[in-house]
Motif scaffolding. Structure first.
Motif, PDB file in Angstrom:
ATOM      1  N   ASP A  85      39.245  94.877   7.644  1.00 12.01           N
ATOM      2  CA  ASP A  85      40.318  94.047   7.092  1.00 12.01           C
ATOM      3  C   ASP A  85      41.526  94.081   8.036  1.00 12.01           C
ATOM      4  O   ASP A  85      42.365  94.966   7.949  1.00 12.01           O
ATOM      5  CB  ASP A  85      40.698  94.556   5.701  1.00 12.01           C
ATOM      6  N   ASN A  86      41.559  93.135   8.961  1.00 12.60           N
ATOM      7  CA  ASN A  86      42.625  93.070   9.958  1.00 12.60           C
ATOM      8  C   ASN A  86      42.778  91.612  10.373  1.00 12.60           C
ATOM      9  O   ASN A  86      41.796  90.978  10.761  1.00 12.60           O
ATOM     10  CB  ASN A  86      42.274  93.962  11.151  1.00 12.60           C
ATOM     11  N   GLU A  87      43.993  91.095  10.319  1.00 10.49           N
ATOM     12  CA  GLU A  87      44.224  89.664  10.607  1.00 10.49           C
ATOM     13  C   GLU A  87      43.948  89.291  12.057  1.00 10.49           C
ATOM     14  O   GLU A  87      43.812  88.116  12.381  1.00 10.49           O
ATOM     15  CB  GLU A  87      45.650  89.274  10.223  1.00 10.49           C
ATOM     16  N   GLN A  88      43.825  90.279  12.947  1.00  6.80           N
ATOM     17  CA  GLN A  88      43.529  89.985  14.352  1.00  6.80           C
ATOM     18  C   GLN A  88      42.046  89.752  14.616  1.00  6.80           C
ATOM     19  O   GLN A  88      41.659  89.376  15.713  1.00  6.80           O
ATOM     20  CB  GLN A  88      44.031  91.125  15.241  1.00  6.80           C
ATOM     21  N   ILE A  89      41.209  89.974  13.596  1.00  8.06           N
ATOM     22  CA  ILE A  89      39.763  89.791  13.743  1.00  8.06           C
ATOM     23  C   ILE A  89      39.404  88.334  13.475  1.00  8.06           C
ATOM     24  O   ILE A  89      39.792  87.771  12.456  1.00  8.06           O
ATOM     25  CB  ILE A  89      38.992  90.704  12.768  1.00  8.06           C
ATOM     26  N   SER A  90      38.649  87.735  14.396  1.00  7.23           N
ATOM     27  CA  SER A  90      38.182  86.362  14.171  1.00  7.23           C
ATOM     28  C   SER A  90      36.782  86.350  13.561  1.00  7.23           C
ATOM     29  O   SER A  90      36.429  85.426  12.837  1.00  7.23           O
ATOM     30  CB  SER A  90      38.179  85.569  15.482  1.00  7.23           C
ATOM     31  N   LYS A  91      35.989  87.387  13.859  1.00  6.09           N
ATOM     32  CA  LYS A  91      34.607  87.416  13.376  1.00  6.09           C
ATOM     33  C   LYS A  91      34.069  88.841  13.494  1.00  6.09           C
ATOM     34  O   LYS A  91      34.479  89.593  14.373  1.00  6.09           O
ATOM     35  CB  LYS A  91      33.773  86.461  14.232  1.00  6.09           C
ATOM     36  N   VAL A  92      33.146  89.194  12.586  1.00  7.91           N
ATOM     37  CA  VAL A  92      32.445  90.479  12.653  1.00  7.91           C
ATOM     38  C   VAL A  92      30.954  90.206  12.542  1.00  7.91           C
ATOM     39  O   VAL A  92      30.500  89.582  11.590  1.00  7.91           O
ATOM     40  CB  VAL A  92      32.883  91.432  11.509  1.00  7.91           C
ATOM     41  N   ASP A  93      30.200  90.638  13.535  1.00  5.34           N
ATOM     42  CA  ASP A  93      28.732  90.574  13.474  1.00  5.34           C
ATOM     43  C   ASP A  93      28.224  91.946  13.062  1.00  5.34           C
ATOM     44  O   ASP A  93      28.686  92.967  13.580  1.00  5.34           O
ATOM     45  CB  ASP A  93      28.135  90.210  14.836  1.00  5.34           C
ATOM     46  N   TYR A  94      27.263  91.959  12.151  1.00  6.07           N
ATOM     47  CA  TYR A  94      26.695  93.209  11.644  1.00  6.07           C
ATOM     48  C   TYR A  94      25.202  93.251  11.932  1.00  6.07           C
ATOM     49  O   TYR A  94      24.503  92.246  11.852  1.00  6.07           O
ATOM     50  CB  TYR A  94      26.920  93.324  10.128  1.00  6.07           C
ATOM     51  N   THR A  95      24.710  94.454  12.246  1.00  7.21           N
ATOM     52  CA  THR A  95      23.282  94.688  12.346  1.00  7.21           C
ATOM     53  C   THR A  95      23.004  96.136  11.941  1.00  7.21           C
ATOM     54  O   THR A  95      23.915  96.955  11.891  1.00  7.21           O
ATOM     55  CB  THR A  95      22.731  94.398  13.762  1.00  7.21           C
ATOM     56  N   PHE A  96      21.750  96.396  11.647  1.00  4.35           N
ATOM     57  CA  PHE A  96      21.305  97.746  11.308  1.00  4.35           C
ATOM     58  C   PHE A  96      20.286  98.147  12.349  1.00  4.35           C
ATOM     59  O   PHE A  96      19.292  97.443  12.559  1.00  4.35           O
ATOM     60  CB  PHE A  96      20.685  97.757   9.906  1.00  4.35           C
ATOM     61  N   GLU A  97      20.523  99.264  13.038  1.00  5.35           N
ATOM     62  CA  GLU A  97      19.659  99.663  14.140  1.00  5.35           C
ATOM     63  C   GLU A  97      19.491 101.172  14.144  1.00  5.35           C
ATOM     64  O   GLU A  97      20.488 101.906  14.147  1.00  5.35           O
ATOM     65  CB  GLU A  97      20.308  99.204  15.449  1.00  5.35           C
ATOM     66  N   MET A  98      18.265 101.664  14.152  1.00  4.42           N
ATOM     67  CA  MET A  98      17.984 103.095  14.263  1.00  4.42           C
ATOM     68  C   MET A  98      18.811 103.925  13.272  1.00  4.42           C
ATOM     69  O   MET A  98      19.425 104.924  13.630  1.00  4.42           O
ATOM     70  CB  MET A  98      18.250 103.580  15.683  1.00  4.42           C
ATOM     71  N   SER A  99      18.841 103.480  12.026  1.00  5.41           N
ATOM     72  CA  SER A  99      19.540 104.167  10.940  1.00  5.41           C
ATOM     73  C   SER A  99      21.051 104.205  11.100  1.00  5.41           C
ATOM     74  O   SER A  99      21.728 105.057  10.541  1.00  5.41           O
ATOM     75  CB  SER A  99      19.023 105.597  10.769  1.00  5.41           C
ATOM     76  N   ASN A 100      21.574 103.276  11.870  1.00  8.41           N
ATOM     77  CA  ASN A 100      23.020 103.161  12.060  1.00  8.41           C
ATOM     78  C   ASN A 100      23.488 101.772  11.658  1.00  8.41           C
ATOM     79  O   ASN A 100      22.810 100.771  11.915  1.00  8.41           O
ATOM     80  CB  ASN A 100      23.402 103.386  13.524  1.00  8.41           C
ATOM     81  N   HIS A 101      24.670 101.729  11.033  1.00  7.80           N
ATOM     82  CA  HIS A 101      25.348 100.462  10.825  1.00  7.80           C
ATOM     83  C   HIS A 101      26.064 100.144  12.145  1.00  7.80           C
ATOM     84  O   HIS A 101      26.723 101.019  12.720  1.00  7.80           O
ATOM     85  CB  HIS A 101      26.391 100.556   9.714  1.00  7.80           C
ATOM     86  N   CYS A 102      25.909  98.919  12.605  1.00 11.22           N
ATOM     87  CA  CYS A 102      26.521  98.504  13.867  1.00 11.22           C
ATOM     88  C   CYS A 102      27.318  97.225  13.640  1.00 11.22           C
ATOM     89  O   CYS A 102      26.821  96.294  12.994  1.00 11.22           O
ATOM     90  CB  CYS A 102      25.455  98.222  14.925  1.00 11.22           C
ATOM     91  N   VAL A 103      28.539  97.205  14.160  1.00  6.53           N
ATOM     92  CA  VAL A 103      29.345  95.989  14.089  1.00  6.53           C
ATOM     93  C   VAL A 103      29.887  95.652  15.468  1.00  6.53           C
ATOM     94  O   VAL A 103      30.171  96.548  16.273  1.00  6.53           O
ATOM     95  CB  VAL A 103      30.522  96.107  13.085  1.00  6.53           C
ATOM     96  N   ILE A 104      29.973  94.364  15.712  1.00 11.07           N
ATOM     97  CA  ILE A 104      30.719  93.866  16.870  1.00 11.07           C
ATOM     98  C   ILE A 104      31.872  93.082  16.280  1.00 11.07           C
ATOM     99  O   ILE A 104      31.666  92.138  15.510  1.00 11.07           O
ATOM    100  CB  ILE A 104      29.868  92.991  17.785  1.00 11.07           C
ATOM    101  N   ILE A 105      33.067  93.513  16.619  1.00 10.36           N
ATOM    102  CA  ILE A 105      34.299  92.878  16.119  1.00 10.36           C
ATOM    103  C   ILE A 105      34.817  91.979  17.236  1.00 10.36           C
ATOM    104  O   ILE A 105      34.940  92.421  18.390  1.00 10.36           O
ATOM    105  CB  ILE A 105      35.359  93.949  15.788  1.00 10.36           C
ATOM    106  N   PHE A 106      35.150  90.761  16.906  1.00 13.67           N
ATOM    107  CA  PHE A 106      35.721  89.813  17.860  1.00 13.67           C
ATOM    108  C   PHE A 106      37.194  89.619  17.530  1.00 13.67           C
ATOM    109  O   PHE A 106      37.547  89.289  16.398  1.00 13.67           O
ATOM    110  CB  PHE A 106      34.973  88.473  17.799  1.00 13.67           C
ATOM    111  N   LYS A 107      38.036  89.841  18.531  1.00 15.61           N
ATOM    112  CA  LYS A 107      39.490  89.703  18.346  1.00 15.61           C
ATOM    113  C   LYS A 107      39.926  88.281  18.661  1.00 15.61           C
ATOM    114  O   LYS A 107      39.424  87.665  19.595  1.00 15.61           O
ATOM    115  CB  LYS A 107      40.225  90.696  19.236  1.00 15.61           C
ATOM    116  N   ARG A 108      40.853  87.788  17.868  1.00 13.24           N
ATOM    117  CA  ARG A 108      41.404  86.430  18.095  1.00 13.24           C
ATOM    118  C   ARG A 108      42.025  86.335  19.463  1.00 13.24           C
ATOM    119  O   ARG A 108      42.500  87.247  20.027  1.00 13.24           O
ATOM    120  CB  ARG A 108      42.467  86.101  17.051  1.00 13.24           C
TER     121      ARG A 108
END
Length: 141
Positions: free
Chosen positions: A118-141
């Protein structure tokens, strides 16, 4: 100073409270260049890679509902307790099997991690699940 692609691999889950986790993610967002992205991975409470639920003494069996807490094992000789909040102290051993100490882990649920985005500077968040880990790629505006 800013950077284009900071990464946080298996770091945030060692912070002991939600405020510190949120501050760490916000700091990554602050230091990334506009248009840059951030990779974050954390341990999953829903689907631990090396952990199975203990059904009875000396016997481990995979569980269909891994959101429950309780006594968990990663081999028949040692146990790991994950509390209701998803916290556990995990034994840290050297290559010879000697206990060096215990490390704090917070095992995340997917929605719990995404709520920290929850941050206004984020334009998009991609989520995936890999090898028992939550993974996100956050894209900044």
């Amino acid at each position: 100073q800013t950077c284009a692609l900071p990464i946080s691999i298996a770091v945030i889950h060692h912070l002991k409270n939600t405020n510190d986790r949120k501050r760490a993610i916000d700091e990554l967002i602050r230091i990334v260049k506009p248009g840059g992205s951030i990779l974050i991975t954390v341990c999953s409470k829903e689907e631990p890679f090396y952990i199975k639920k203990v059904n009875d003494i000396g016997s481990a069996k995979s569980t269909s509902d891994r959101r429950t807490s309780g006594e968990l094992i990663d081999n028949p000789n040692k146990t790991l307790k994950i509390n209701e909040e998803g916290d556990a102290m995990v034994p840290w051993k050297n290559a010879k099997g000697m206990l060096l100490g215990n490390r704090y882990y917070h095992f995340f649920e997917k929605d719990e991690l995404l709520a920290l985005m929850d941050n206004e500077q984020i334009s998009k968040v991609d989520y995936t699940f890999e090898m028992s880990n939550h993974c996100v790629i956050i894209f900044k505006r």
